[in-house]
Design a protein around this motif. Structure first.
Motif, short mmCIF file in Angstrom:
data_model
loop_
_atom_site.label_atom_id
_atom_site.label_comp_id
_atom_site.label_asym_id
_atom_site.label_seq_id
_atom_site.Cartn_x
_atom_site.Cartn_y
_atom_site.Cartn_z
N UNK B 16 42.54 62.65 -3.25
CA UNK B 16 42.99 62.85 -2.18
C UNK B 16 41.64 61.93 -0.33
N UNK B 17 40.56 60.74 -1.50
CA UNK B 17 39.99 60.17 -0.51
C UNK B 17 40.58 58.57 -0.44
N UNK B 18 41.95 58.62 -1.65
CA UNK B 18 42.66 57.45 -1.27
C UNK B 18 43.89 57.74 -0.87
N UNK B 19 43.76 59.60 -0.48
CA UNK B 19 45.43 59.06 -0.21
C UNK B 19 44.90 59.05 0.89
N UNK B 20 44.03 59.93 1.71
CA UNK B 20 43.30 59.33 3.31
C UNK B 20 43.37 58.01 3.36
N UNK B 21 42.83 57.09 2.84
CA UNK B 21 42.75 55.30 3.21
C UNK B 21 44.61 55.42 3.29
N UNK B 22 44.79 55.71 2.40
CA UNK B 22 45.96 54.69 2.47
C UNK B 22 47.06 55.20 3.28
N UNK B 23 47.09 56.40 4.12
CA UNK B 23 47.61 57.28 4.76
C UNK B 23 47.25 56.93 6.09
N UNK B 24 45.74 56.30 6.48
CA UNK B 24 44.81 55.84 7.50
C UNK B 24 45.62 53.77 7.78
N UNK B 25 45.48 53.54 6.28
CA UNK B 25 46.10 52.31 6.16
C UNK B 25 47.64 52.51 7.02
N UNK B 26 48.33 52.77 6.34
CA UNK B 26 49.67 53.09 6.62
C UNK B 26 50.45 53.28 7.66
N UNK B 27 49.13 54.82 8.46
CA UNK B 27 49.07 54.09 10.15
C UNK B 27 49.23 53.11 10.80
N UNK B 28 48.14 52.64 11.14
CA UNK B 28 48.08 51.18 11.41
C UNK B 28 49.26 50.42 10.79
N UNK B 29 49.57 50.19 10.03
CA UNK B 29 49.99 49.37 9.48
C UNK B 29 51.42 49.28 10.40
N UNK B 30 52.50 50.71 10.10
CA UNK B 30 53.46 50.96 11.13
C UNK B 30 53.66 51.22 12.47
N UNK B 31 52.20 51.35 12.55
CA UNK B 31 52.44 51.50 14.54
C UNK B 31 52.69 50.09 14.99
N UNK B 32 51.91 49.23 13.47
CA UNK B 32 51.69 47.39 14.78
C UNK B 32 53.26 46.83 14.22
N UNK B 33 53.38 47.64 13.54
CA UNK B 33 55.80 47.41 13.18
C UNK B 33 55.89 46.92 14.13
N UNK B 34 56.00 48.68 14.55
CA UNK B 34 56.77 49.29 14.95
C UNK B 34 56.58 48.67 16.46
N UNK B 35 55.61 48.31 17.63
CA UNK B 35 54.90 48.05 18.79
C UNK B 35 55.92 46.23 18.13
N UNK B 36 55.57 45.80 17.38
CA UNK B 36 55.21 44.10 17.96
C UNK B 36 58.10 44.14 17.31
N UNK B 37 58.43 45.12 16.84
CA UNK B 37 59.72 45.38 16.92
C UNK B 37 60.30 45.56 18.06
N UNK B 38 59.92 46.73 18.66
CA UNK B 38 60.12 47.01 19.73
C UNK B 38 59.88 46.12 21.64
N UNK B 39 58.74 45.67 21.26
CA UNK B 39 57.79 45.38 21.74
C UNK B 39 58.14 44.58 23.18
N UNK B 40 58.67 43.72 24.33
CA UNK B 40 59.11 41.92 24.50
C UNK B 40 58.24 40.94 24.54
N UNK B 41 58.53 40.15 24.17
CA UNK B 41 57.79 38.80 23.93
C UNK B 41 58.00 37.37 24.89
#
Lengths: 355, 127
Positions: B16-41
């Motif tokens: 379960x600890x590794x599940x949370x670890x993966x969830x945290x990594x997934x959240x940061x990576x996912x949000x960075x990806x969405x932000x990079x895809x949507x934001x103006x450059x």
């Protein structure tokens, strides 16, 4: 009494009807991950809204009022806005460490978040050495903050990170020593066992004077650990622009913001779990009718009301006290809180042996 | 069948600890990806400069730093290791009895004298 693992077992049985065994195992873990993520994000939004409203009432303002009734959708709008902002690439930063810092800060706060017992059987992680796990994982956040300041290639961020490092490691000591009082009292490091022991009397009343001192010391040092309030000199905006996260833009800054609020929640949650009885209702020995009535309030409401009382205290201190200087900050820790908590432990040893 | 019998055991804390670890990594990576895809450059040569109040940066930022922080870090090491050593002892202090309490107390008093020594030396004084 109601045990939450009944619900989990029901979900498990339901899934077994439709899927194979290994598939169910995967789905279980997936659900836990989703649950943690959603709860984490929703809680952050609630905390941001509360902070803005309470801050406004302290300053005789109304706070956010425009988006939704009483502005309750303001944090959602802020989150969408911050997601749509450009992530600026700065010249000369150490790109790997710059990104790694965000991951470390979020991992530290989320992994400690998972260790909080919310109800009987409702916890994600329940290690035998739960208190120790909490202390060790929460100190990873310091590495994240130091990396953030160092990798940004900016003088302000380095000053902010160094101050933050000195502050966090110093206050971690009295934090750990005051949690040790509870470990001496209950003889266990497992968070769920510590909560179960407080069925009749909460730890803060059971341990007498040493626990009350430890609770106050923990509140002060836990508040300093979250980099807020009078202890916010790592990001003192009048001196250092924004401290260690000056160079972080858009969603990258959002993560630091998120972790700060969740750290406040986690500190309050650990304080209420270890000192104020966690999800246990208030019981007074001898008052049977009173205890009966208190048992009818769901445990999760008990836990959250205790947590929000602690959070309200933290907000109150934040918006009332002026910021300390770095020498006052270190003096408060090393010359006041540290001797108090060391002598307090000696006192507690005697308390356990002779009283 | 084996998995079904051990399902509860498999859902151990470490997994379960590794599940949370993966969830945290997934959240940061996912949000960075969405932000990079949507934001103006937009690109601008001045945009990438470090933000130091608009004045051009002088000298390297990765230099030497004040030694006071380092002294506090060393003191922290001493007392943090003490905390690590005392936590297991604190858990079983009730079963150990009074004799062993005095041994722990001796260790503890030595550390308190250490703090007093550092105080007397003026290490705790910020300059």
């Amino acid at each position: 009494m109601f045990h939450f693992s009944i619900v989990l077992n029901c979900v498990d049985k339901f899934l077994h009807v439709y899927f194979t065994d290994s598939c169910v195992l995967f789905i279980d873990f997936f659900l836990v991950g989703i649950f943690i993520l959603v709860f984490y994000a929703v809680l952050a939004l609630v905390l941001i809204y509360l902070e803005r409203k309470i801050c406004a009432f302290f300053q005789c303002r109304l706070g956010p009022m425009r988006v939704g009734p009483f502005g309750i959708f303001q944090p959602v709008a802020d989150m969408i806005k911050i997601l749509l902002k450009e992530v600026i690439k700065i010249n000369g930063v150490d790109v790997f460490l710059f990104r790694l810092a965000i991951y470390l800060v979020i991992i530290a706060s989320m992994c400690t978040f998972g260790a909080i017992p919310f109800d009987r059987g409702l916890h994600v992680i329940d290690f035998n050495m739960g208190v120790f796990y909490f202390l060790s994982i929460s100190s990873i956040g310091v590495v994240g903050i130091l990396l953030a300041g160092w990798a940004s290639n900016n003088k302000y961020t380095i000053i902010g990170a160094m101050r933050s490092g000195a502050q966090l490691i110093s206050y971690e000591l009295s934090c750990g020593l005051s949690l040790m009082i509870i470990v001496i009292l209950s003889g266990s490091l497992k968070l769920s066992v510590i909560v179960e022991q407080q069925f009749y009397v909460w730890n803060i009343f059971r341990g007498g004077i040493p626990t009350i001192i430890a609770f106050i010391v923990y509140l002060i040092s836990g508040h300093a650990e979250t980099n807020r309030g009078p202890f916010d000199l790592p990001e003192a905006e009048s001196e250092l622009t924004a401290g260690y996260h000056t160079e972080y833009s858009g969603i990258q800054f959002g993560f630091f913001y998120l972790a700060e609020y969740l750290n406040m929640f986690i500190v309050a949650a650990i304080a209420s779990t270890l000192f104020l009885g966690g999800w246990m209702p208030l019981h007074i020995i001898g008052w049977d009718l009173f205890n009966e009535i208190m048992d009818h309030i769901p445990p999760i409401i008990w836990l959250f009301s205790k947590i929000f009382v602690c959070i309200f205290l933290a907000l109150w201190v934040r918006w009332t006290m002026p910021r300390l200087r770095i020498d006052q900050l270190l003096k408060l820790e090393w010359k006041i809180l540290m001797p108090i908590s060391l002598v307090n432990i000696l006192f507690m040893f005697f308390w356990m042996m002779y009283l | 069948m084996f998995i079904k019998a051990n399902l509860y055991l498999c859902m151990t804390n470490s997994a379960l600890f590794f599940t949370i670890l993966l969830a945290a990594i997934f959240m940061v990576t996912g949000a960075l990806f969405i932000s990079c895809a949507l934001s103006p450059k937009s690109t601008n040569s001045l945009k990438g400069e470090p933000y130091e109040c608009g004045i051009p940066t002088r000298g390297a930022s990765w230099g030497q730093f004040k030694v006071g922080y380092y002294l506090f870090a060393i003191l922290y090491m001493v007392f943090d290791i003490e905390t690590v050593l005392l936590f297991p002892l604190a858990g079983i202090i009730k079963d150990l009895g009074k004799d062993s309490l005095y041994y722990i107390m001796f260790f503890f008093v030595v550390l308190i004298f250490g703090l007093i020594y550092a105080w007397g030396k003026g290490v705790l004084q910020w300059e």
